[in-house]
Motif scaffolding. Sequence first.
Motif, PDB file in Angstrom:
ATOM      1  N   ASP A  62      36.035  38.779  48.011  1.00 47.34           N
ATOM      2  CA  ASP A  62      36.521  37.610  48.743  1.00 47.34           C
ATOM      3  C   ASP A  62      36.624  36.413  47.803  1.00 47.34           C
ATOM      4  O   ASP A  62      35.951  36.368  46.761  1.00 47.34           O
ATOM      5  CB  ASP A  62      35.596  37.283  49.918  1.00 47.34           C
ATOM      6  N   PRO A  63      37.449  35.415  48.133  1.00 50.86           N
ATOM      7  CA  PRO A  63      37.662  34.251  47.258  1.00 50.86           C
ATOM      8  C   PRO A  63      36.385  33.459  46.977  1.00 50.86           C
ATOM      9  O   PRO A  63      36.205  32.953  45.869  1.00 50.86           O
ATOM     10  CB  PRO A  63      38.667  33.407  48.050  1.00 50.86           C
ATOM     11  N   GLU A  64      35.493  33.345  47.958  1.00 48.65           N
ATOM     12  CA  GLU A  64      34.268  32.560  47.748  1.00 48.65           C
ATOM     13  C   GLU A  64      33.412  33.172  46.652  1.00 48.65           C
ATOM     14  O   GLU A  64      32.914  32.471  45.769  1.00 48.65           O
ATOM     15  CB  GLU A  64      33.481  32.480  49.059  1.00 48.65           C
ATOM     16  N   THR A  65      33.258  34.500  46.695  1.00 49.48           N
ATOM     17  CA  THR A  65      32.503  35.194  45.647  1.00 49.48           C
ATOM     18  C   THR A  65      33.212  35.075  44.304  1.00 49.48           C
ATOM     19  O   THR A  65      32.585  34.913  43.255  1.00 49.48           O
ATOM     20  CB  THR A  65      32.330  36.678  46.015  1.00 49.48           C
ATOM     21  N   LEU A  66      34.540  35.129  44.346  1.00 55.46           N
ATOM     22  CA  LEU A  66      35.340  35.045  43.121  1.00 55.46           C
ATOM     23  C   LEU A  66      35.099  33.721  42.404  1.00 55.46           C
ATOM     24  O   LEU A  66      34.835  33.693  41.192  1.00 55.46           O
ATOM     25  CB  LEU A  66      36.825  35.195  43.476  1.00 55.46           C
ATOM     26  N   PHE A  67      35.166  32.624  43.130  1.00 54.51           N
ATOM     27  CA  PHE A  67      35.004  31.316  42.488  1.00 54.51           C
ATOM     28  C   PHE A  67      33.552  31.069  42.094  1.00 54.51           C
ATOM     29  O   PHE A  67      33.289  30.390  41.095  1.00 54.51           O
ATOM     30  CB  PHE A  67      35.529  30.215  43.410  1.00 54.51           C
ATOM     31  N   ALA A  68      32.622  31.607  42.854  1.00 53.17           N
ATOM     32  CA  ALA A  68      31.208  31.487  42.471  1.00 53.17           C
ATOM     33  C   ALA A  68      30.956  32.215  41.151  1.00 53.17           C
ATOM     34  O   ALA A  68      30.233  31.707  40.271  1.00 53.17           O
ATOM     35  CB  ALA A  68      30.323  32.058  43.574  1.00 53.17           C
ATOM     36  N   ALA A  69      31.568  33.375  40.990  1.00 51.44           N
ATOM     37  CA  ALA A  69      31.436  34.132  39.733  1.00 51.44           C
ATOM     38  C   ALA A  69      32.085  33.378  38.580  1.00 51.44           C
ATOM     39  O   ALA A  69      31.558  33.350  37.463  1.00 51.44           O
ATOM     40  CB  ALA A  69      32.065  35.510  39.893  1.00 51.44           C
ATOM     41  N   MET A  90      24.521  38.496  40.873  1.00 54.87           N
ATOM     42  CA  MET A  90      25.753  39.015  40.281  1.00 54.87           C
ATOM     43  C   MET A  90      25.420  39.890  39.078  1.00 54.87           C
ATOM     44  O   MET A  90      24.454  39.630  38.357  1.00 54.87           O
ATOM     45  CB  MET A  90      26.655  37.857  39.863  1.00 54.87           C
ATOM     46  N   THR A  91      26.257  40.913  38.844  1.00 50.94           N
ATOM     47  CA  THR A  91      25.981  41.899  37.804  1.00 50.94           C
ATOM     48  C   THR A  91      27.085  41.896  36.756  1.00 50.94           C
ATOM     49  O   THR A  91      28.061  41.149  36.842  1.00 50.94           O
ATOM     50  CB  THR A  91      25.898  43.291  38.446  1.00 50.94           C
ATOM     51  N   GLU A  92      26.910  42.767  35.734  1.00 51.18           N
ATOM     52  CA  GLU A  92      27.938  42.936  34.704  1.00 51.18           C
ATOM     53  C   GLU A  92      29.250  43.407  35.322  1.00 51.18           C
ATOM     54  O   GLU A  92      30.334  43.065  34.865  1.00 51.18           O
ATOM     55  CB  GLU A  92      27.457  43.955  33.652  1.00 51.18           C
ATOM     56  N   LYS A  93      29.134  44.210  36.388  1.00 53.51           N
ATOM     57  CA  LYS A  93      30.344  44.684  37.063  1.00 53.51           C
ATOM     58  C   LYS A  93      31.136  43.513  37.652  1.00 53.51           C
ATOM     59  O   LYS A  93      32.369  43.532  37.694  1.00 53.51           O
ATOM     60  CB  LYS A  93      29.978  45.674  38.169  1.00 53.51           C
ATOM     61  N   THR A  94      30.397  42.504  38.112  1.00 50.55           N
ATOM     62  CA  THR A  94      31.061  41.318  38.657  1.00 50.55           C
ATOM     63  C   THR A  94      31.857  40.616  37.567  1.00 50.55           C
ATOM     64  O   THR A  94      33.009  40.206  37.788  1.00 50.55           O
ATOM     65  CB  THR A  94      30.023  40.342  39.252  1.00 50.55           C
ATOM     66  N   LEU A  95      31.270  40.463  36.385  1.00 53.76           N
ATOM     67  CA  LEU A  95      31.973  39.829  35.259  1.00 53.76           C
ATOM     68  C   LEU A  95      33.203  40.637  34.860  1.00 53.76           C
ATOM     69  O   LEU A  95      34.274  40.069  34.605  1.00 53.76           O
ATOM     70  CB  LEU A  95      31.019  39.674  34.076  1.00 53.76           C
ATOM     71  N   GLU A  96      33.048  41.974  34.801  1.00 56.05           N
ATOM     72  CA  GLU A  96      34.199  42.833  34.452  1.00 56.05           C
ATOM     73  C   GLU A  96      35.321  42.665  35.476  1.00 56.05           C
ATOM     74  O   GLU A  96      36.495  42.563  35.128  1.00 56.05           O
ATOM     75  CB  GLU A  96      33.756  44.293  34.407  1.00 56.05           C
ATOM     76  N   ALA A  97      34.944  42.628  36.763  1.00 53.98           N
ATOM     77  CA  ALA A  97      35.949  42.460  37.823  1.00 53.98           C
ATOM     78  C   ALA A  97      36.637  41.105  37.709  1.00 53.98           C
ATOM     79  O   ALA A  97      37.857  40.996  37.870  1.00 53.98           O
ATOM     80  CB  ALA A  97      35.288  42.609  39.186  1.00 53.98           C
ATOM     81  N   LEU A  98      35.857  40.070  37.395  1.00 49.90           N
ATOM     82  CA  LEU A  98      36.414  38.719  37.248  1.00 49.90           C
ATOM     83  C   LEU A  98      37.419  38.675  36.112  1.00 49.90           C
ATOM     84  O   LEU A  98      38.540  38.154  36.271  1.00 49.90           O
ATOM     85  CB  LEU A  98      35.268  37.729  36.998  1.00 49.90           C
ATOM     86  N   ASP A  99      37.044  39.190  34.954  1.00 48.65           N
ATOM     87  CA  ASP A  99      37.957  39.192  33.808  1.00 48.65           C
ATOM     88  C   ASP A  99      39.200  40.028  34.089  1.00 48.65           C
ATOM     89  O   ASP A  99      40.308  39.676  33.668  1.00 48.65           O
ATOM     90  CB  ASP A  99      37.236  39.736  32.564  1.00 48.65           C
TER      91      ASP A  99
END
Length: 589
Positions: free
Chosen positions: A50-57, A1-10
């Motif tokens: 997808d939801p699985e990636t979302l909750f893992a993040a 996971m990258t910084e982009k993943t964190l930005e997307a999560l927030d």
Amino acid sequence: MTEKTLEALDNIIDNKYIKTVFQPIVSLKDGSVFGHEALSRITCECEIRDPETLFAAAVKYNRLWQLELLCRTKALEAAFVFMIPPYSKKLFINVNPHTMHDENFKKGFTKEFLKQYNIDPRSIIFEITEKDAITDINSFKSTIMYYKSQDYSIAIDDAGSGYSGLNLISDVNPHFIKLDMNLIRGINKDRLKYSLVKGMVEFSKASNISIIAEGIETYEELNTLINLGVPYGQGYYLQRPDEIVREMGESVQRTIREINSRKNFKFLDTVSGTCIKELQKKTFVVQNFEKVGSVYEIFKRNNDCFGICVLDGFVPVGITTREGIALKLSGNYGYSLYNNKSISDIMDRQFLSVEQDVPIKVVSNMAMERSNERLYDFIVVTEGGKYIGTVTIKDLLQKSTELEVSTAKHQNPLTGLPGNIIIEQTLSRLLKDFAEYSVAYLDIDNFKAFNDVYGFEKGDRIIMLLSDILRRHSGELHFIGHVGGDDFVAIAAKCLSCDYFRSIKNEFKSKVLKYYSVEDREKGYIESVNRRGEAEKFPLMTLTCVVVSSNDGNSRNIFDLTERLANLKKTAKQHLRMLNIKCLTYEFS
């Protein structure tokens, strides 16, 4: 996971880019909707898809609490639209076990909080996934006990996907177990998966835990699960998730009813399959808000009242017995402590409840598997989950004994299969109630000659061989009867191809060889005396099988059906006789 993943999560959490879709959990007995699972979906284009990636993040970046709060809130808001009294279905909400410990979570699921969404705690089932490791099991068990005491139900989700599932089930004692879709995928072709789920069904009956099969995607999977006795199912084959709560499609309901009809066919016309509804009697019931003192008065005024079923509307939620309530009210402080409490505070929630169409034999086994302290508790009978009556252990045991005697009287003593009376009853029901059917008459060729040469004991082994082969095909055959001697009847409440019965004939032809001597196997025949007292060479045993199905035109009545079978058998035997004569003449001339 990258910084982009964190930005997307927030971004998803801060702007509430989550919507809820609902997938029905369906009764595999009648196709009715038992409840809905609330599933979260992302509503924006971003790095997380997808939801699985979302909750893992969310777990990795310590945002799980915020994300779950958002998803729960969205689920309750969406559920509010359709959870209008007297809504009686269940709402399944996914919860991470670590989140459940949080005091904020408990505050977020008080009865007062849920009232603003018009939702009762008894409608909520928390799904705890097996995939998430639980580090402090004692603290977790205490949390589970707290939610159970608040009338919430617990489901273990994705059972079979982790490696500590049995321990988790034992520790939590959930109300529901949801079988992971990987266990369900291709279960109709995988004997190991079939055996595992079969074992879980038996476990659920003994423990009073309901099984839900996830990820049903084909008719074959559905058919297998229903025949295994799995009570609830979920998956794309039944209905896809949707923002709108929809009624079940009529075609799906009809399919489920038809599979159950075929499944129950082998029980309904035999004395051993008499259903529990025939024993149920109306007894005293109270609503779960009734005061303990009022319930105790019912026992005092009615000496013959052995127990009372506690209902939430029409649904049984507990039982209380004369001895149980008397024990609570006894002692120096019992009466003052419990008299003005609701009966739901002291009722026994671990009671045996069965649907009305469950065979008495099955119910008897379930009752006897209970712990010693509950062994003699009465049994609650339901129809579609709603109370219709109760059955005492005394009545159950008396009827079970009566049925065992009656069954033994109508069974063939060698094979234990139903005899002529039950065969006739079954054929009558088949013609009356089923548009599709296949009836096969099976007869062993040259059996008498084998019996004369090798003796009755070996002859009985041949009869048992055919009986065992037919029993192994009971997944497709809904009834097997033993007419007598070497004659059998096999019935399916659907049309089966000739290839199906050909496989039975081939299996018999292959396995029967071991009962001959090496010399007779090599010769391909045995020598004996025919019915005219003349010496004759008889080929090795094979199986004649003639079939009448609805595809050939429906029979008018049982006499018409049996006459057609008799004519087909006569023709087949004559044809076989001519073939045997030609073969033996050619070989020995």
